[in-house]
Design an enzyme around this catalytic site. Sequence first.
Site, short mmCIF file in Angstrom:
data_model
loop_
_atom_site.label_atom_id
_atom_site.label_comp_id
_atom_site.label_asym_id
_atom_site.label_seq_id
_atom_site.Cartn_x
_atom_site.Cartn_y
_atom_site.Cartn_z
N MET A 29 0.70 -1.09 0.24
CA MET A 29 -0.14 0.03 -0.01
C MET A 29 1.01 1.52 0.22
SD MET A 29 -2.83 -0.75 2.97
CE MET A 29 -1.66 -1.70 3.99
N GLU A 167 -1.81 -4.43 -12.46
CA GLU A 167 -2.65 -3.09 -12.50
C GLU A 167 -2.29 -1.98 -13.59
OE1 GLU A 167 -2.93 -5.33 -9.58
OE2 GLU A 167 -4.24 -3.90 -8.92
N TYR A 169 0.36 -1.33 -14.89
CA TYR A 169 1.72 -0.46 -14.77
C TYR A 169 2.68 -0.84 -15.86
CZ TYR A 169 0.23 1.56 -10.29
OH TYR A 169 -0.34 2.12 -9.10
N ARG A 217 3.93 -10.03 -9.10
CA ARG A 217 2.82 -9.78 -8.91
C ARG A 217 2.11 -9.73 -10.44
NH1 ARG A 217 -0.33 -5.57 -5.67
NH2 ARG A 217 -2.35 -6.04 -6.08
N HIS A 255 -5.88 -0.21 -12.99
CA HIS A 255 -6.45 0.92 -12.52
C HIS A 255 -7.42 1.63 -13.09
CE1 HIS A 255 -4.07 0.86 -8.85
NE2 HIS A 255 -3.10 1.27 -9.63
N GLN A 342 -12.45 5.41 2.36
CA GLN A 342 -12.61 6.60 2.78
C GLN A 342 -11.15 7.37 3.35
OE1 GLN A 342 -16.78 6.15 4.43
NE2 GLN A 342 -16.14 8.24 4.70
N LYS A 424 -23.37 -2.17 1.32
CA LYS A 424 -22.89 -1.72 2.28
C LYS A 424 -22.91 -2.83 3.75
CE LYS A 424 -22.46 2.90 1.26
NZ LYS A 424 -22.62 4.35 1.59
N TRP A 580 -16.94 7.11 -8.68
CA TRP A 580 -17.28 6.37 -10.24
C TRP A 580 -18.36 5.47 -9.98
CZ3 TRP A 580 -15.61 1.69 -11.88
CH2 TRP A 580 -14.78 1.22 -11.17
P1 NAP Z 1 -24.65 16.04 2.11
O1 NAP Z 1 -23.39 15.32 1.81
O2 NAP Z 1 -24.20 17.25 2.61
O3 NAP Z 1 -25.71 16.31 0.98
C1 NAP Z 1 -26.74 16.95 1.16
C2 NAP Z 1 -27.70 16.87 -0.12
O4 NAP Z 1 -28.48 17.89 0.07
C3 NAP Z 1 -26.67 17.80 -1.30
O5 NAP Z 1 -26.96 17.24 -2.67
C4 NAP Z 1 -27.20 19.23 -1.25
O6 NAP Z 1 -26.83 19.46 -2.55
C5 NAP Z 1 -28.67 19.19 -0.64
N1 NAP Z 1 -28.99 20.25 0.20
C6 NAP Z 1 -28.44 20.78 1.23
N2 NAP Z 1 -29.25 21.94 1.60
C7 NAP Z 1 -30.51 21.77 0.99
C8 NAP Z 1 -31.56 22.63 1.09
N3 NAP Z 1 -31.96 23.54 2.16
N4 NAP Z 1 -32.41 22.26 -0.10
C9 NAP Z 1 -32.30 21.54 -0.93
N5 NAP Z 1 -31.17 20.74 -0.94
C10 NAP Z 1 -30.44 20.90 0.03
O7 NAP Z 1 -25.14 15.22 3.14
P2 NAP Z 1 -25.85 13.67 3.17
O8 NAP Z 1 -25.85 13.16 1.92
O9 NAP Z 1 -26.98 13.70 4.13
O10 NAP Z 1 -24.59 13.00 3.78
C11 NAP Z 1 -24.30 13.31 5.10
C12 NAP Z 1 -22.76 12.79 5.28
O11 NAP Z 1 -22.78 11.29 5.38
C13 NAP Z 1 -22.03 13.43 4.38
O12 NAP Z 1 -20.52 13.72 4.82
C14 NAP Z 1 -21.72 11.97 3.32
O13 NAP Z 1 -20.55 12.11 2.87
C15 NAP Z 1 -21.64 11.01 4.46
N6 NAP Z 1 -22.22 9.93 3.80
C16 NAP Z 1 -21.21 9.17 3.23
C17 NAP Z 1 -21.49 8.08 2.61
C18 NAP Z 1 -20.14 7.47 2.04
O14 NAP Z 1 -20.58 6.51 1.41
N7 NAP Z 1 -18.99 7.64 2.11
C19 NAP Z 1 -22.64 7.71 2.36
C20 NAP Z 1 -23.51 8.27 3.07
C21 NAP Z 1 -23.22 9.57 3.70
P3 NAP Z 1 -27.24 20.98 -3.22
O15 NAP Z 1 -26.94 22.03 -2.28
O16 NAP Z 1 -26.51 21.01 -4.31
O17 NAP Z 1 -28.90 20.86 -3.62
FE1 SF4 Z 2 -9.46 1.69 4.18
FE2 SF4 Z 2 -12.04 1.74 5.00
FE3 SF4 Z 2 -10.48 -0.42 5.34
FE4 SF4 Z 2 -10.22 1.52 6.70
S1 SF4 Z 2 -11.88 0.49 6.64
S2 SF4 Z 2 -8.48 0.24 5.83
S3 SF4 Z 2 -10.31 3.43 5.45
S4 SF4 Z 2 -11.10 0.79 3.36
#
Ligand code: NAP
Ligand code: SF4
Length: 677
Positions: A29, A167, A169, A217, A255, A342, A424, A580
């Site tokens: 890594m 991968e 390379y 590899r 990749h 992440q 998930k 993606w």
């Molecule tokens: P977020 O990422 O902040 O997205 C909120 C969405 O709502 C955005 O699309 C925003 O886009 C819209 N929005 C915000 N205020 C609004 C309003 N007043 N009116 C209409 N649209 C509004 O929040 P989230 O989706 O709830 O996620 C929360 C956190 O959990 C985030 O940090 C996210 O990364 C994390 N999370 C991560 C994963 C993962 O797989 N890593 C999965 C789920 C959640 P616009 O302002 O462009 O409309």
């Molecule tokens: Fe990476 Fe997520 Fe695994 Fe930690 S839990 S090593 S951040 S993939």
Amino acid sequence: MSSSPYPHLLAPLDLGFLTLPNRVLMGSMHTNLEETGDWDRVARFYAERARGGAGLIVTGGMAPNAEGAVFPGAAGLFGPEDIANHRKVTRAVHEEGGRIAMQILHAGRYAYNPECVAPSPIKSPISPFVPKELDEAGIEKQIADFATAAARAREAGYDGVEIMGSEGYLINEFLVTHTNRRTDRWGGSYENRMRFPLEVVRRVRQAAGEDFIVIFRLSMIDLVPEGSTFDEVVQLAQALEKEGVNIINTGIGWHEARIPTIATSVPRAAFTWVTAKLRGKVGVPLVTSNRINTPEVAEKVLAEGHADMVSMARPFLADPAFVAKAAAGRAREIAPCIACNQACLDHTFSGRITSCLVNPRAGNETLLEIRPAAAPKRIAIVGAGPAGLSAAITAAERGHSVTLFEAADVIGGQLQMARRIPGKEEFDGLIDWFATMLTAAGVDLRLGTEATPEALAGFDEVIVATGVVPRRPGIEGEELPHVLSYVDVLARGAEVGERVAIIGAGGIGFDVAEFLTHAGESPSCNLELWLKEWGVVDPEIARGGLDPAGPHPLPSPRKVVMMQRSPGKVGRRLGKTTGWIHRLTLRMKGVKMLAGVNYERIDENGVHVSFGEARENPMLIEADNVVLCTGQISERSLAERLEAAGMTVHVIGGADVAAELDAKRAIDQGVRLAATL
Ligand code: NAP
Ligand code: SF4
């Protein structure tokens, strides 16, 4: 056979001149740690993994020369000063009884460098630079540099090298016509295309001597057009064996491949069948890899004869003591890698230190120490989401007496919603691990208990981790009965109709869209279904393992439209290495994504929208249900009441800052606070 629950995993492996203690290879890594120049930190990172029982560690890729570095200035092993630095690492690993091989990685056309080189001048779809075509002298230089790097690795005390041949390379680029259009002795027939890797191995062996591990590899399924056939893979493996490699490790996908290979939605051990196909065709040990993250999965892969060894990389970020805990019968205490990328790959590819969502100490071993508390305290924590859980466990492990209050009757907070999303499922394991560790650390868990200021009065420290509540966006009509919040859909099991409009396209909007476009079994739990969905076939049937008929996504039970107000790509802020996949999955399910939307109003027919500042193109997005995924606001009412009563409290997680909160930040904050109390 031993009485261990993992007899295959914990069996030694005899390589002739040395014996590895078990069948676990810690895969390579890139951590970005070497680039900090702090080699004590690098040494500590690897030493903790050696102490934790990894049978053989492979370092992050080290460039053999400047043109082969993944980016200008990336770490390598170029001169005496580098050798002294690398010696710190090998000494620290050996002091812990471990073994370590250095990976030699020549990035070829993937090098982020206008001077990058390749067999043919064909730009990769994931790089801005057209590589320079190597001439005969250039090829000789690359081979010589591989050999020199191996000799230097030996001088620096490494037990071996891994030659990165997969991968996509440089070495991989020579092997396939996708990237090698040469007509000289380095291109054309497969014999010619194999010449470069074989020369590299021959010269590395000459330079490094016999009693030195040489791992190759090998890309066993390229997952790109014009990739290798399986016959070619076998031919290469047999030729490599003749040149004296000691171990063949598995590479899965380039990749640039548009098929996920390590993301959390990839089924566990999804590609070990590819390695298994090579068994019996060569005599050297084979290592298999990708999405192996528990001792049970690893043991099963080995017991079924898919390989002689397993490679796990990210699991060693999540828990350096993976092997030691498995061997001690404490497998349930292994912090699970949930394959989210992440804090590891998303960091790696944005130039930050590689760490881990589950284990913020990863990569920070010298900076974040968890030491026994000088004076044990009585600590109350309110909220058993990721922030509260990690604070509780860390504080209790340090010797504090910890009481954890949770209003719900289960732990996990927002993680309880994440685990319901198809793809998930790993979040289940994370919640289980938190539960195990609460018990192991002796935390007094009070489920179904609202913490009142009175109940919190007698504690030395109070930590408020009460999380978030969904934000109401203030759109006309949002109070109508067919308008749901994501909590209704994911946590309360609300009925959802066939036509759905999702307002908000952050992480949660994407999660809700994935949830609503799946029916029946999750392909992440059914390998056959998953391979079909993504169009992966046996590389014996089609070059590179790509189904010529393409992917076969399962039909969505609903028509979903997802919207955001901001212009530009929908899902722009999703993870760098996984965004993606989410976009592609939803596109395959026919989800329509609209950006630059104004929400004019919601009525019983759906959402009335217009576009851009001029509010053009008004239209109705017809929907039986509208789901609000419009972010969160902090739930701070308890913190405010406590502060008003004159108490000092620590506020962490979503209760502290709701914007863009995720489990990574919550866990990091919880652990760091608890380390200081
Ligand atoms: P977020 O990422 O902040 O997205 C909120 C969405 O709502 C955005 O699309 C925003 O886009 C819209 N929005 C915000 N205020 C609004 C309003 N007043 N009116 C209409 N649209 C509004 O929040 P989230 O989706 O709830 O996620 C929360 C956190 O959990 C985030 O940090 C996210 O990364 C994390 N999370 C991560 C994963 C993962 O797989 N890593 C999965 C789920 C959640 P616009 O302002 O462009 O409309
Ligand atoms: Fe990476 Fe997520 Fe695994 Fe930690 S839990 S090593 S951040 S993939």
